[in-house]
Design a protein around this motif. Sequence first.
Motif, PDB file in Angstrom:
ATOM      1  N   UNK A   1       0.838  -1.214   0.000  1.00  0.00           N
ATOM      2  CA  UNK A   1       0.000   0.000   0.000  1.00  0.00           C
ATOM      3  C   UNK A   1       0.866   1.254   0.000  1.00  0.00           C
ATOM      4  N   UNK A   2       1.901   1.266   0.839  1.00  0.00           N
ATOM      5  CA  UNK A   2       2.805   2.419   0.886  1.00  0.00           C
ATOM      6  C   UNK A   2       3.464   2.629  -0.474  1.00  0.00           C
ATOM      7  N   UNK A   3       3.930   1.542  -1.052  1.00  0.00           N
ATOM      8  CA  UNK A   3       4.601   1.626  -2.352  1.00  0.00           C
ATOM      9  C   UNK A   3       3.687   2.131  -3.443  1.00  0.00           C
ATOM     10  N   UNK A   4       2.480   1.597  -3.500  1.00  0.00           N
ATOM     11  CA  UNK A   4       1.509   2.048  -4.507  1.00  0.00           C
ATOM     12  C   UNK A   4       1.221   3.537  -4.326  1.00  0.00           C
ATOM     13  N   UNK A   5       1.069   3.956  -3.087  1.00  0.00           N
ATOM     14  CA  UNK A   5       0.810   5.371  -2.810  1.00  0.00           C
ATOM     15  C   UNK A   5       1.970   6.261  -3.219  1.00  0.00           C
ATOM     16  N   UNK A   6       3.195   5.835  -2.890  1.00  0.00           N
ATOM     17  CA  UNK A   6       4.372   6.630  -3.231  1.00  0.00           C
ATOM     18  C   UNK A   6       4.573   6.706  -4.734  1.00  0.00           C
ATOM     19  N   UNK A   7       4.404   5.587  -5.413  1.00  0.00           N
ATOM     20  CA  UNK A   7       4.562   5.563  -6.874  1.00  0.00           C
ATOM     21  C   UNK A   7       3.514   6.456  -7.532  1.00  0.00           C
ATOM     22  N   UNK A   8       2.283   6.418  -7.040  1.00  0.00           N
ATOM     23  CA  UNK A   8       1.225   7.285  -7.579  1.00  0.00           C
ATOM     24  C   UNK A   8       1.582   8.755  -7.372  1.00  0.00           C
ATOM     25  N   UNK A   9       2.122   9.084  -6.215  1.00  0.00           N
ATOM     26  CA  UNK A   9       2.521  10.467  -5.939  1.00  0.00           C
ATOM     27  C   UNK A   9       3.624  10.899  -6.897  1.00  0.00           C
ATOM     28  N   UNK A  10       4.601  10.031  -7.109  1.00  0.00           N
ATOM     29  CA  UNK A  10       5.691  10.371  -8.031  1.00  0.00           C
ATOM     30  C   UNK A  10       5.194  10.523  -9.461  1.00  0.00           C
ATOM     31  N   UNK A  11       4.177   9.767  -9.844  1.00  0.00           N
ATOM     32  CA  UNK A  11       3.622   9.919 -11.187  1.00  0.00           C
ATOM     33  C   UNK A  11       2.919  11.266 -11.330  1.00  0.00           C
ATOM     34  N   UNK A  12       2.361  11.774 -10.242  1.00  0.00           N
ATOM     35  CA  UNK A  12       1.713  13.089 -10.259  1.00  0.00           C
ATOM     36  C   UNK A  12       2.735  14.218 -10.196  1.00  0.00           C
ATOM     37  N   UNK A  13       3.908  13.926  -9.639  1.00  0.00           N
ATOM     38  CA  UNK A  13       4.955  14.930  -9.486  1.00  0.00           C
ATOM     39  C   UNK A  13       6.251  14.431 -10.143  1.00  0.00           C
ATOM     40  N   UNK A  14       6.250  14.303 -11.455  1.00  0.00           N
ATOM     41  CA  UNK A  14       7.396  13.687 -12.139  1.00  0.00           C
ATOM     42  C   UNK A  14       8.710  14.457 -12.016  1.00  0.00           C
ATOM     43  N   UNK A  15       8.642  15.708 -11.635  1.00  0.00           N
ATOM     44  CA  UNK A  15       9.879  16.490 -11.514  1.00  0.00           C
ATOM     45  C   UNK A  15      10.514  16.357 -10.138  1.00  0.00           C
ATOM     46  N   UNK A  16       9.820  15.722  -9.216  1.00  0.00           N
ATOM     47  CA  UNK A  16      10.361  15.486  -7.882  1.00  0.00           C
ATOM     48  C   UNK A  16      11.669  14.699  -8.014  1.00  0.00           C
ATOM     49  N   UNK A  17      12.664  15.067  -7.229  1.00  0.00           N
ATOM     50  CA  UNK A  17      13.975  14.413  -7.312  1.00  0.00           C
ATOM     51  C   UNK A  17      13.864  12.913  -7.062  1.00  0.00           C
ATOM     52  N   UNK A  18      13.095  12.511  -6.061  1.00  0.00           N
ATOM     53  CA  UNK A  18      12.940  11.084  -5.773  1.00  0.00           C
ATOM     54  C   UNK A  18      12.213  10.364  -6.905  1.00  0.00           C
ATOM     55  N   UNK A  19      11.266  11.038  -7.534  1.00  0.00           N
ATOM     56  CA  UNK A  19      10.562  10.449  -8.677  1.00  0.00           C
ATOM     57  C   UNK A  19      11.538  10.200  -9.820  1.00  0.00           C
ATOM     58  N   UNK A  20      12.436  11.134 -10.028  1.00  0.00           N
ATOM     59  CA  UNK A  20      13.437  10.978 -11.092  1.00  0.00           C
ATOM     60  C   UNK A  20      14.366   9.799 -10.798  1.00  0.00           C
ATOM     61  N   UNK A  21      14.824   9.693  -9.546  1.00  0.00           N
ATOM     62  CA  UNK A  21      15.683   8.567  -9.180  1.00  0.00           C
ATOM     63  C   UNK A  21      14.938   7.245  -9.328  1.00  0.00           C
TER      64      UNK A  21
END
Length: 109
Positions: free
Chosen positions: A77-97
């Motif tokens: 659940x945590x992973x799905x939530x974090x991945x969804x957040x990164x997809x909404x914020x693709x410029x986030x540094x963690x999303x890029x990594x």
Amino acid sequence: MEITYPLDDETCKKLAVWLCDHALKNASYYVQECRQMLVDYTKNGMNDDLLKNIRDASGNPDLTKLVATEMLDSEIKKGIGQIALWEQQPRDTNARFFRMKYQQVNWEA
């Protein structure tokens, strides 16, 4: 967030990268092995091999199947939530990594 099982292969791939980088960082899992475990888990539930792996990784040999299932579902659940957040914020540094790590995996290996 509700998990609908079984998860599709793409979600299992993304979760495998996230789990190996975050939740399982103290265990020595290959991303491809983690993905296969997730595929099996989301189709068939907790099996003895996965339970042993979770017991070993947590350092708790007495961990019950129910508690291990709750722990793994919580991490999924945590992973799905974090991945969804990164997809909404693709410029986030963690999303890029995350995307970089995902793209580096040889899924055929």
